[in-house]
Design an enzyme around this catalytic site. Structure first.
Site, PDB file in Angstrom:
ATOM      1  N   SER A 173       0.850  -1.184   0.000  1.00  0.00           N
ATOM      2  CA  SER A 173       0.000   0.000   0.000  1.00  0.00           C
ATOM      3  C   SER A 173       0.890   1.239   0.000  1.00  0.00           C
ATOM      4  O   SER A 173       1.794   1.356   0.825  1.00  0.00           O
ATOM      5  CB  SER A 173      -0.893  -0.005   1.251  1.00  0.00           C
ATOM      6  OG  SER A 173      -1.720   1.127   1.292  1.00  0.00           O
ATOM      7  N   LYS A 174       0.634   2.156  -0.940  1.00  0.00           N
ATOM      8  CA  LYS A 174       1.464   3.357  -1.037  1.00  0.00           C
ATOM      9  C   LYS A 174       0.944   4.396  -0.037  1.00  0.00           C
ATOM     10  O   LYS A 174       0.220   5.324  -0.387  1.00  0.00           O
ATOM     11  CB  LYS A 174       1.466   3.897  -2.466  1.00  0.00           C
ATOM     12  CG  LYS A 174       2.251   3.016  -3.435  1.00  0.00           C
ATOM     13  CD  LYS A 174       2.199   3.530  -4.858  1.00  0.00           C
ATOM     14  CE  LYS A 174       2.984   4.804  -5.058  1.00  0.00           C
ATOM     15  NZ  LYS A 174       4.442   4.585  -5.038  1.00  0.00           N
ATOM     16  N   ILE A 175       1.314   4.194   1.221  1.00  0.00           N
ATOM     17  CA  ILE A 175       0.860   5.041   2.327  1.00  0.00           C
ATOM     18  C   ILE A 175       1.839   6.199   2.474  1.00  0.00           C
ATOM     19  O   ILE A 175       3.060   5.990   2.567  1.00  0.00           O
ATOM     20  CB  ILE A 175       0.780   4.229   3.627  1.00  0.00           C
ATOM     21  CG1 ILE A 175      -0.218   3.071   3.465  1.00  0.00           C
ATOM     22  CG2 ILE A 175       0.385   5.121   4.801  1.00  0.00           C
ATOM     23  CD1 ILE A 175      -0.141   2.038   4.567  1.00  0.00           C
TER      24      ILE A 175
END
Length: 323
Positions: A173-175
C-alpha cells in the site's frame, strides 16, 4: 463532472508556467494548484494517513500526442491502498480515469508529465487512528523528466535502514507516512556519495531500492524479489516481466541475497519514477563490467518505446490524452 475531450495544444506552454497555475482536481472541482489548500489540522498532514499513486504521461513529439501510462492499473492499486487504510466510497476506476485524463487535458502538457492522485484522511482532528475519519481525494499533474539516471548506470549501496515489514506498515500500500522509510534510505546513500539505496528486509534479503523495484540477471535469467519480501507490487515491475516474456528472456521471482548482487551479470531498478535505471555498482563492486548490460539495455529500449505509444504490441499500456 468531466468536460468533452480537449484538442491537442497548438504550442508548448508548460515550460515557462508557474506550477501554481497548473490545473488540479480538488474538493470536487478543477482549480489552480495554488488554490488547492488544506488545514494544518488535517489528519493526513499530521499523521501521514493518506495513500497515493504516481502515474507518468509521455509526450510523443512525432504524433503530437501525450500518452498516459497504465492509468487503470494505478487506480486499481490506489483503491486497494485506500481499502487497507479504511477508506471506501471512492470514484470507480472509470470515473477516476476520466478525472486523471481531464487534468492532463486542461493543462495542455506537451512534455513528459507526472500525475499524482491521492486519497487522504481530511478530518481535522488530533488522535492516532484510522477509523471514524472522513476522507477526500485530489489529482495533480506537473512536468517531470528523469528521476534517476536511465543511461549510464548508477552507483548504489546497501543501507543500514531496513524495509518496513508487512506486519508494521504494508509496502503493497502506497501510504504517505510510510515513505519516511525510503527517505531515510535514500538520504543515507546520497550523503555517503551514492546515487541510490538498496534496502534489505529485516532478515537480510534484498527488497528494493529506496522507491524502486529491483531486478538482477544471473546466468541469463531475470530475477526479482517476491512480493512476500516487503516490496511494492510494482506496476512497472509487472511491465518489465511482460517485456521480458515478449523478448524471450526467462524470469524468476525468488529471494535474493545481498552478495548475489556482487556477482550478478546485471542489476537494474525500475518504477514509475525511476523508469528503467541500470546499476553500475553495488557497495563499491562493479556489476558485470561496470557498464549497462545487454538485457537491461534491450528492456530499457523496449520500455521507452512502449510508453510513448510506438509499439503496437504494448498499446494496451497507454491512453492517448488528446483526441
Amino acid at each position: 463532472m468531466v468536460t468533452e475531450n480537449a484538442p491537442a495544444p497548438a504550442a508548448t506552454t508548460t515550460a515557462k508556467r508557474d506550477q501554481h497555475s497548473f490545473v488540479c482536481y480538488f474538493q470536487g472541482g478543477y482549480v489552480p494548484l495554488g488554490e488547492a489548500k488544506i488545514s494544518i489540522m488535517t489528519h493526513a498532514f499530521m499523521y501521514g494517513t493518506g495513500v497515493f499513486e504516481g502515474i507518468r504521461a509521455y509526450w510523443n513529439p512525432d504524433e503530437k500526442q501525450l500518452y498516459a501510462l497504465r492509468v487503470r492499473e494505478h487506480l486499481v492499486r490506489l483503491r486497494n491502498s485506500s481499502k487497507i487504510m479504511l477508506m471506501s466510497e471512492l470514484p470507480s476506476v472509470d470515473e477516476f480515469t476520466d478525472i486523471v485524463l481531464e487534468v492532463l487535458r486542461r493543462n495542455h502538457f506537451e512534455e513528459d508529465t507526472y500525475v499524482r492522485p491521492s486519497v487522504y484522511k481530511d478530518t481535522e482532528a488530533i488522535g492516532v487512528r484510522l477509523h471514524g475519519l472522513t476522507h477526500d481525494f485530489y489529482v495533480l499533474a506537473v512536468p517531470m523528466g528523469d528521476y534517476i539516471d536511465t543511461e549510464k548506470g548508477i552507483a548504489t549501496r546497501t543501507v543500514s535502514w531496513r524495509r518496513t515489514s508487512d506486519t508494521s506498515i504494508p509496502s503493497r500500500s502506497k501510504i504517505t507516512g510510510s515513505y519516511v522509510n525510503p527517505a531515510f534510505s535514500k538520504t543515507e546513500a546520497m550523503l555517503d556519495g551514492y546515487e541510490e539505496a538498496i534496502v534489505l528486509t529485516a532478515d537480510g534479503h534484498v527488497s528494493e531500492g529506496s522507491a524502486e523495484n529491483l531486478f538482477m540477471v544471473r546466468d541469463g535469467v531475470l530475477i526479482t524479489p517476491p512480493v512476500s519480501d516487503d516490496i511494492l507490487e510494482g506496476i512497472t515491475r509487472a511491465g518489465i516481466m511482460e517485456i521480458a516474456g515478449h523478448l524471450g528472456i526467462p524470469v524468476k521471482e525468488r529471494a535474493i541475497d545481498r552478495t548475489e548482487l556482487y556477482i550478478a551479470e546485471e542489476v537494474f531498478l525500475c518504477g514509475t519514477g525511476a523508469q528503467v535505471s541500470p546499476v553500475a555498482s553495488v557497495d563499491h563492486r562493479p556489476v558485470g563490467d561496470g557498464h549497462v548490460g545487454p538485457i537491461a539495455r534491450k528492456i530499457g529500449k523496449t520500455y521507452f518505446d512502449a510508453v510513448r505509444g510506438r509499439l503496437p504490441e504494448f498499446r494496451h499500456w497507454v491512453i492517448p490524452v488528446y483526441k
